[in-house]
Design a protein around this motif. Sequence first.
Motif, mmCIF file in Angstrom:
data_model
loop_
_atom_site.group_PDB
_atom_site.id
_atom_site.type_symbol
_atom_site.label_atom_id
_atom_site.label_comp_id
_atom_site.label_asym_id
_atom_site.label_seq_id
_atom_site.Cartn_x
_atom_site.Cartn_y
_atom_site.Cartn_z
ATOM 1 N N PRO A 62 -7.585 -11.108 -15.418
ATOM 2 C CA PRO A 62 -8.561 -11.298 -14.021
ATOM 3 C C PRO A 62 -8.269 -10.062 -13.187
ATOM 4 O O PRO A 62 -7.313 -10.217 -12.266
ATOM 5 C CB PRO A 62 -7.693 -12.568 -13.409
ATOM 6 C CG PRO A 62 -6.398 -12.611 -13.745
ATOM 7 C CD PRO A 62 -6.627 -11.801 -15.405
ATOM 8 N N HIS A 63 -8.956 -9.242 -13.313
ATOM 9 C CA HIS A 63 -8.660 -8.131 -12.199
ATOM 10 C C HIS A 63 -9.206 -8.673 -11.017
ATOM 11 O O HIS A 63 -10.220 -9.483 -10.374
ATOM 12 C CB HIS A 63 -9.937 -6.974 -12.624
ATOM 13 C CG HIS A 63 -9.642 -6.515 -14.029
ATOM 14 N ND1 HIS A 63 -8.764 -5.633 -14.308
ATOM 15 C CD2 HIS A 63 -10.356 -6.836 -14.996
ATOM 16 C CE1 HIS A 63 -8.813 -5.302 -15.671
ATOM 17 N NE2 HIS A 63 -9.985 -6.062 -15.984
ATOM 18 N N ASN A 64 -8.225 -8.299 -9.860
ATOM 19 C CA ASN A 64 -8.420 -8.613 -8.493
ATOM 20 C C ASN A 64 -8.434 -10.007 -8.151
ATOM 21 O O ASN A 64 -9.057 -10.578 -7.299
ATOM 22 C CB ASN A 64 -9.587 -7.894 -7.896
ATOM 23 C CG ASN A 64 -9.451 -6.416 -7.907
ATOM 24 O OD1 ASN A 64 -8.410 -5.692 -7.868
ATOM 25 N ND2 ASN A 64 -10.863 -5.781 -7.895
ATOM 26 N N ALA A 90 -9.332 -12.303 -5.100
ATOM 27 C CA ALA A 90 -10.044 -11.475 -4.197
ATOM 28 C C ALA A 90 -11.809 -11.908 -4.272
ATOM 29 O O ALA A 90 -12.245 -12.194 -5.332
ATOM 30 C CB ALA A 90 -9.743 -10.073 -4.267
ATOM 31 N N PRO A 91 -12.297 -11.511 -3.164
ATOM 32 C CA PRO A 91 -13.615 -11.539 -3.250
ATOM 33 C C PRO A 91 -14.436 -10.808 -4.355
ATOM 34 O O PRO A 91 -15.436 -11.174 -4.782
ATOM 35 C CB PRO A 91 -14.347 -11.001 -1.834
ATOM 36 C CG PRO A 91 -12.886 -10.945 -1.055
ATOM 37 C CD PRO A 91 -11.895 -10.715 -1.974
ATOM 38 N N ASP A 92 -13.784 -9.783 -4.642
ATOM 39 C CA ASP A 92 -14.391 -8.833 -5.758
ATOM 40 C C ASP A 92 -13.777 -9.151 -7.143
ATOM 41 O O ASP A 92 -13.687 -8.257 -7.961
ATOM 42 C CB ASP A 92 -14.319 -7.380 -5.475
ATOM 43 C CG ASP A 92 -12.764 -6.877 -5.305
ATOM 44 O OD1 ASP A 92 -12.188 -7.627 -4.956
ATOM 45 O OD2 ASP A 92 -12.812 -5.597 -5.110
ATOM 46 N N GLU A 93 -13.016 -10.428 -7.221
ATOM 47 C CA GLU A 93 -12.407 -10.790 -8.495
ATOM 48 C C GLU A 93 -13.673 -10.482 -9.812
ATOM 49 O O GLU A 93 -14.563 -10.719 -9.742
ATOM 50 C CB GLU A 93 -11.970 -12.146 -8.646
ATOM 51 C CG GLU A 93 -11.173 -12.518 -10.028
ATOM 52 C CD GLU A 93 -10.604 -14.001 -10.104
ATOM 53 O OE1 GLU A 93 -10.296 -14.635 -10.982
ATOM 54 O OE2 GLU A 93 -10.711 -14.593 -8.559
ATOM 55 N N TYR A 94 -13.069 -9.986 -10.822
ATOM 56 C CA TYR A 94 -13.986 -9.996 -12.035
ATOM 57 C C TYR A 94 -13.523 -10.033 -13.370
ATOM 58 O O TYR A 94 -12.000 -9.806 -13.293
ATOM 59 C CB TYR A 94 -14.895 -8.786 -12.143
ATOM 60 C CG TYR A 94 -14.050 -7.307 -11.984
ATOM 61 C CD1 TYR A 94 -13.885 -6.642 -13.410
ATOM 62 C CD2 TYR A 94 -13.117 -6.833 -10.934
ATOM 63 C CE1 TYR A 94 -13.420 -5.415 -13.629
ATOM 64 C CE2 TYR A 94 -12.471 -5.560 -11.284
ATOM 65 C CZ TYR A 94 -12.517 -5.048 -12.457
ATOM 66 O OH TYR A 94 -11.933 -3.901 -12.647
ATOM 67 N N ALA A 95 -13.900 -10.125 -14.418
ATOM 68 C CA ALA A 95 -13.325 -10.179 -15.891
ATOM 69 C C ALA A 95 -14.399 -8.995 -16.630
ATOM 70 O O ALA A 95 -15.585 -9.135 -16.474
ATOM 71 C CB ALA A 95 -13.216 -11.517 -16.521
ATOM 72 N N GLU A 96 -13.830 -8.675 -17.744
ATOM 73 C CA GLU A 96 -14.619 -7.673 -18.598
ATOM 74 C C GLU A 96 -15.489 -8.462 -19.508
ATOM 75 O O GLU A 96 -14.995 -9.067 -20.182
ATOM 76 C CB GLU A 96 -13.818 -6.640 -19.268
ATOM 77 C CG GLU A 96 -12.867 -5.683 -18.392
ATOM 78 C CD GLU A 96 -13.655 -4.686 -17.859
ATOM 79 O OE1 GLU A 96 -14.812 -4.157 -18.496
ATOM 80 O OE2 GLU A 96 -13.212 -4.094 -16.671
#
Length: 96
Positions: free
Chosen positions: A60-62, A65-71
């Motif tokens: 879970p990148h970030n 946070a509002p810009d959390e993302y996964a590959e």
Amino acid sequence: MLRCFEPNHTGPGDEIVTRCATAATDIIGRAPAINMRVGGSDARWFRMAGIPTVVYGPTPHNMGAPDEYAEIAELATVSRVHALTAFDMLTRESRK
């Protein structure tokens, strides 16, 4: 509102944990890190009901946070690990 839950965990030697780790090793080619994480997932509800639980997912990148993302590529890998873990749990067969 403050919510509080009693601590709970599934032990690292529990069958679901070891089978998930084995499946992940087979699929990603290396042993995953087995650790305890924050108790914010829904897994806590299952553990509180006495159901051993493992949480395995993409990085879970970030996180939070509002810009959390996964590959996207990681999602396919995670789904294969989940499927193989479920197969192994349902068949109770040992893979060599």
